[in-house]
Design an enzyme around this catalytic site. Structure first.
Site, short mmCIF file in Angstrom:
data_model
loop_
_atom_site.label_atom_id
_atom_site.label_comp_id
_atom_site.label_asym_id
_atom_site.label_seq_id
_atom_site.Cartn_x
_atom_site.Cartn_y
_atom_site.Cartn_z
N HIS A 136 -26.83 53.48 -1.31
CA HIS A 136 -26.55 52.83 -0.03
C HIS A 136 -25.30 51.96 -0.06
O HIS A 136 -24.87 51.45 0.97
CB HIS A 136 -27.74 51.98 0.42
CG HIS A 136 -27.88 50.71 -0.36
ND1 HIS A 136 -28.42 50.67 -1.62
CD2 HIS A 136 -27.53 49.43 -0.08
CE1 HIS A 136 -28.40 49.44 -2.07
NE2 HIS A 136 -27.85 48.66 -1.16
C1 UD1 Z 1 -27.97 45.08 2.59
C2 UD1 Z 1 -27.32 44.13 1.58
C3 UD1 Z 1 -27.30 44.81 0.21
C4 UD1 Z 1 -28.69 45.26 -0.17
C5 UD1 Z 1 -29.24 46.15 0.92
C6 UD1 Z 1 -30.64 46.61 0.61
C7 UD1 Z 1 -25.54 42.67 2.45
C8 UD1 Z 1 -24.09 42.41 2.39
N1 UD1 Z 1 -25.93 43.84 1.92
O1 UD1 Z 1 -27.15 46.23 2.67
O2 UD1 Z 1 -26.84 43.88 -0.75
O3 UD1 Z 1 -28.62 45.95 -1.40
O4 UD1 Z 1 -29.26 45.42 2.15
O5 UD1 Z 1 -31.04 47.66 1.48
O6 UD1 Z 1 -26.29 41.85 2.91
N2 UD1 Z 1 -29.80 49.70 9.29
C9 UD1 Z 1 -30.80 50.28 10.05
N3 UD1 Z 1 -32.03 49.69 10.04
C10 UD1 Z 1 -32.32 48.57 9.33
C11 UD1 Z 1 -31.28 48.00 8.56
C12 UD1 Z 1 -30.03 48.57 8.54
O7 UD1 Z 1 -30.58 51.29 10.71
O8 UD1 Z 1 -33.46 48.10 9.36
C13 UD1 Z 1 -28.46 50.35 9.26
C14 UD1 Z 1 -27.52 49.84 10.32
O9 UD1 Z 1 -26.71 50.90 10.71
C15 UD1 Z 1 -26.68 48.82 9.56
C16 UD1 Z 1 -26.59 49.45 8.20
O10 UD1 Z 1 -27.86 50.08 8.00
O11 UD1 Z 1 -25.44 48.61 10.13
C17 UD1 Z 1 -26.33 48.48 7.09
O12 UD1 Z 1 -27.31 47.43 7.10
P1 UD1 Z 1 -26.92 45.99 6.50
O13 UD1 Z 1 -28.10 45.08 6.54
O14 UD1 Z 1 -25.67 45.49 7.12
O15 UD1 Z 1 -26.53 46.31 5.01
P2 UD1 Z 1 -27.26 47.20 3.90
O16 UD1 Z 1 -26.38 48.36 3.58
O17 UD1 Z 1 -28.67 47.48 4.25
#
Ligand code: UD1
Length: 371
Positions: free
Chosen positions: A206
């Site tokens: 991810h």
């Molecule tokens: C975040 C953390 C990362 C951690 C990871 C665990 C930061 C900088 N990154 O990354 O360190 O390893 O979580 O999973 O805080 N999305 C969904 N549904 C959700 C959550 C996210 O669809 O419930 C999608 C959205 O498109 C979002 C993308 O995933 O924009 C990224 O989510 P985000 O929380 O920004 O970062 P992660 O890649 O999950």
């Protein structure tokens, strides 16, 4: 003593759950308030974990959702400030290294609240990683730094942190693993995929550096396919990665049957389901931080699909192999791991299921000294 803990993302839940349990065992001394920032919000990324870890519903849900780093961090800060003012905790606990960790710590410190960071001192020395920036900032301002291993202690000392702020307590994520691994093994989730223990691998991917570029994502997936032509791989896909795979037209790389060699995609899995799969797998491939630690305690070979790790203890004492992210590096690491004679990994010091109890012991001493 009133304690407020902040969670936001999937890897935060299993770190706070054992701390809440340890606090509730001494409930006369502590009142606990749980804030969920809502950084992760899908059922499979959030509420499934509350269920599996038997965590009570959060007292406050800030529902910040997704956005750029600036938007997400700012939204947590804006929404958590009134909660902190209303609750007025004696201690704010933040865990890990995600944007919610940074935003919670920064807002609490600016309100002159005492802040404890659980999983302090980890360093990848890679400033292109958003998590490294979060870790450095939180450790610079938190009052109390709870560490998981000797490398973390050394990093903090080298950065000039006073020894009195560092508390080496062990690994709360391993507390959760130890509390649930037996039930997870019994759940035998591999049978749902028609797989045999030891005869499959698991994969997670991810990190933006691995999944945001079509060339890099395809290179990693093709390397796994060519290095493991005979092993079925179960790949629970993070929503971000799912979107990129579709957007980059990479669906053609995946198998349509879990039990056939190749990579098989599933939705993100709950804590018990994934621990069940990992506990009986033959191999873990990942770019996550926590899985490197879990693999070490499960005694399973782990191939880390990154150029660096903030968790070198899992290489020195555990089962982790840093493969990098090139085709050659990944294929070579797979070969090394699969031809190596089995060894008994050492268990890092204090990764024994008691880290949360040690944290609460330390916190109890604060409450005595602050009364
Ligand atoms: C975040 C953390 C990362 C951690 C990871 C665990 C930061 C900088 N990154 O990354 O360190 O390893 O979580 O999973 O805080 N999305 C969904 N549904 C959700 C959550 C996210 O669809 O419930 C999608 C959205 O498109 C979002 C993308 O995933 O924009 C990224 O989510 P985000 O929380 O920004 O970062 P992660 O890649 O999950």
């Amino acid at each position: 003593m009133r304690i407020l803990s902040v969670v936001g993302t999937r890897p935060n839940f299993m770190k706070v759950a054992p701390i809440m349990k340890a606090l509730s065992r001494r409930s006369a001394a502590f009142q606990h308030v749980l804030v969920h920032t809502g950084q992760h919000y899908d059922q499979r990324m959030s509420s499934a974990f509350f269920h599996d870890l038997a965590m009570p519903r959060p007292d406050f849900d800030l529902e910040v959702g997704s956005g750029s780093h600036a938007e997400q961090t700012a939204a947590v800060m804006t929404r958590i400030a009134p909660v902190l003012e209303q609750v007025s905790p004696d201690l704010v606990i933040v865990v890990g290294d995600v944007n919610s960790t940074l935003a919670g710590a920064l807002t609490a410190k600016k309100l002159n609240l005492r802040v404890a960071h659980v999983e302090a001192g980890l360093r990848s020395f890679d400033m292109t990683m958003p998590e490294e920036i979060n870790r450095l900032c939180v450790d610079a301002i938190a009052d109390d730094l709870f560490t998981t291993d000797r490398f973390a202690n050394e990093n903090l000392v080298r950065e000039g942190v006073a020894a009195s702020r560092i508390h080496f307590v062990g690994n709360v994520m391993i507390d959760s693993l130890m509390a649930h691994v037996e039930a997870a093994r019994k759940a035998a989730f591999h049978t749902a995929f028609g797989l045999t223990p030891g005869q499959y691998g698991t994969l997670t991917l991810h990190r933006p550096s691995n999944v945001e570029s079509p060339q890099k994502l395809e290179e990693i997936l093709r390397a796994i396919l060519s290095g493991l032509p005979d092993l079925p791989i179960i790949f629970p896909v993070h929503p971000r990665t799912r979107a990129r795979i579709g957007g980059f037209g990479l669906n053609k790389l995946f198998s349509d049957s879990p039990a056939k060699p190749g990579i098989f995609l599933t939705d993100p899995l709950g804590y018990i389901e994934f621990l069940s799969l990992n506990s009986q797998a033959g191999l873990i491939l990942t770019d996550s931080g926590g899985l490197q630690e879990e693999a070490t305690i499960l005694g399973l070979p782990c191939i880390t699909l990154r150029e660096n790790t903030e968790r070198p203890i899992t290489i020195e004492e555990g089962t982790n192999h840093l493969a990098g992210t090139t085709h050659e590096g990944i294929v070579a690491a797979i070969k090394t791991v699969r031809t190596a004679a089995p060894t008994t990994p050492r268990k890092p010091e204090k990764w024994d299921g008691q880290a949360a109890e040690r944290i609460v012991d330390v916190i109890s001493a604060f409450s005595v000294s602050t009364v």
